[in-house]
Design a protein around this motif. Structure first.
Motif, PDB file in Angstrom:
ATOM      1  N   SER A 138      -6.010 -23.758  53.633  1.00  0.00           N
ATOM      2  CA  SER A 138      -7.028 -23.691  52.573  1.00  0.00           C
ATOM      3  C   SER A 138      -6.938 -22.359  51.828  1.00  0.00           C
ATOM      4  N   ARG A 139      -6.790 -21.288  52.582  1.00  0.00           N
ATOM      5  CA  ARG A 139      -6.658 -19.954  51.984  1.00  0.00           C
ATOM      6  C   ARG A 139      -5.393 -19.882  51.119  1.00  0.00           C
ATOM      7  N   ASN A 140      -4.291 -20.387  51.654  1.00  0.00           N
ATOM      8  CA  ASN A 140      -3.033 -20.380  50.904  1.00  0.00           C
ATOM      9  C   ASN A 140      -3.123 -21.255  49.657  1.00  0.00           C
ATOM     10  N   ARG A 141      -3.808 -22.380  49.788  1.00  0.00           N
ATOM     11  CA  ARG A 141      -3.981 -23.285  48.631  1.00  0.00           C
ATOM     12  C   ARG A 141      -4.706 -22.570  47.498  1.00  0.00           C
ATOM     13  N   LYS A 142      -5.807 -21.894  47.823  1.00  0.00           N
ATOM     14  CA  LYS A 142      -6.556 -21.151  46.797  1.00  0.00           C
ATOM     15  C   LYS A 142      -5.677 -20.087  46.150  1.00  0.00           C
ATOM     16  N   ILE A 155       5.756 -21.486  59.433  1.00  0.00           N
ATOM     17  CA  ILE A 155       4.618 -20.849  58.761  1.00  0.00           C
ATOM     18  C   ILE A 155       4.998 -19.443  58.297  1.00  0.00           C
ATOM     19  N   LYS A 156       5.669 -18.703  59.163  1.00  0.00           N
ATOM     20  CA  LYS A 156       6.071 -17.331  58.813  1.00  0.00           C
ATOM     21  C   LYS A 156       7.072 -17.324  57.662  1.00  0.00           C
ATOM     22  N   THR A 157       8.033 -18.230  57.695  1.00  0.00           N
ATOM     23  CA  THR A 157       9.065 -18.273  56.655  1.00  0.00           C
ATOM     24  C   THR A 157       8.457 -18.567  55.283  1.00  0.00           C
ATOM     25  N   LEU A 158       7.531 -19.509  55.222  1.00  0.00           N
ATOM     26  CA  LEU A 158       6.921 -19.869  53.941  1.00  0.00           C
ATOM     27  C   LEU A 158       5.825 -18.890  53.519  1.00  0.00           C
ATOM     28  N   GLY A 159       5.270 -18.159  54.465  1.00  0.00           N
ATOM     29  CA  GLY A 159       4.228 -17.184  54.134  1.00  0.00           C
ATOM     30  C   GLY A 159       3.056 -17.848  53.426  1.00  0.00           C
ATOM     31  N   LYS A 211      11.813 -21.342  43.018  1.00  0.00           N
ATOM     32  CA  LYS A 211      12.730 -22.201  43.761  1.00  0.00           C
ATOM     33  C   LYS A 211      12.222 -22.416  45.180  1.00  0.00           C
ATOM     34  N   PRO A 212      12.573 -23.560  45.775  1.00  0.00           N
ATOM     35  CA  PRO A 212      12.201 -23.794  47.171  1.00  0.00           C
ATOM     36  C   PRO A 212      12.805 -22.717  48.081  1.00  0.00           C
ATOM     37  N   ILE A 213      12.100 -22.380  49.127  1.00  0.00           N
ATOM     38  CA  ILE A 213      12.586 -21.386  50.083  1.00  0.00           C
ATOM     39  C   ILE A 213      13.688 -22.008  50.917  1.00  0.00           C
TER      40      ILE A 213
END
Length: 169
Positions: free
Chosen positions: A24-28, A90-94, A108-110
């Motif tokens: 949710s935090r990342n979405r915002k 999760i760590k890779t995408l941050g 670009k995609p990670i």
């Protein structure tokens, strides 16, 4: 042993709830930076699937008499390995990690970390989790049914995600 199992179950539930808070935090954060969300119409199916998954484990665990099986320790090792891989995703995408499909414009995609080798590693991890977690709780019917329900949902999700990545502007 049953107390230990309830501790594992509680850990998994708190982990998943924490991931929803993080998502949710990342979405915002992403939406503020112009991300576009895709697939909102099928997201509730994932919530239903995961809720039913954990309910099925509890029902099977409570309704059957528990006897520790030889599969328990190998399943526990596999589960812990999957948790390390989950954290690596999760760590890779941050801040771009999410349970929803969000695409940042013109990014670009990670393709680093585990994403260098597997295009959708989190979906693979969840598939195996849905087999292994129930085995810890001798919920063998759940272990048979839910991985395939997950795959069924992915036949909807992955094409939407691929289209979102293609249409990124």
């Amino acid at each position: 042993m049953e107390i230990f199992l309830w501790m594992i179950f509680s850990f998994i539930i708190f982990q998943r709830l924490g991931e929803l808070v993080l998502a949710s935090r990342n979405r915002k954060w992403m939406l503020k930076r112009g991300a576009r969300e895709w697939g909102q119409g099928h997201y509730f199916l994932f919530i239903l699937l995961h809720t039913a998954f954990f309910m099925a484990i509890i029902i099977e665990f409570v309704w059957t008499s528990f006897q520790q099986q030889p599969l328990f320790y190998p399943a526990l090792v596999i589960f812990l390995t999957l948790q390390v891989l989950r954290m690596a995703c999760i760590k890779t995408l941050g801040k771009r990690w999410n349970t929803r499909i969000l695409v940042m414009p013109e990014e670009k995609p990670i393709r680093k970390g585990i994403y260098r080798y597997i295009k959708h590693p989190n979906y693979v991890i969840v598939f195996f989790e849905m087999m292994v977690i129930p085995v810890l709780f001798h919920a063998y019917l759940t272990a048979l049914v839910f991985p395939f329900l997950h795959l069924l949902l992915l036949t909807i999700r992955i094409p939407v995600e691929e289209k979102a990545l293609e249409d990124r502007a």
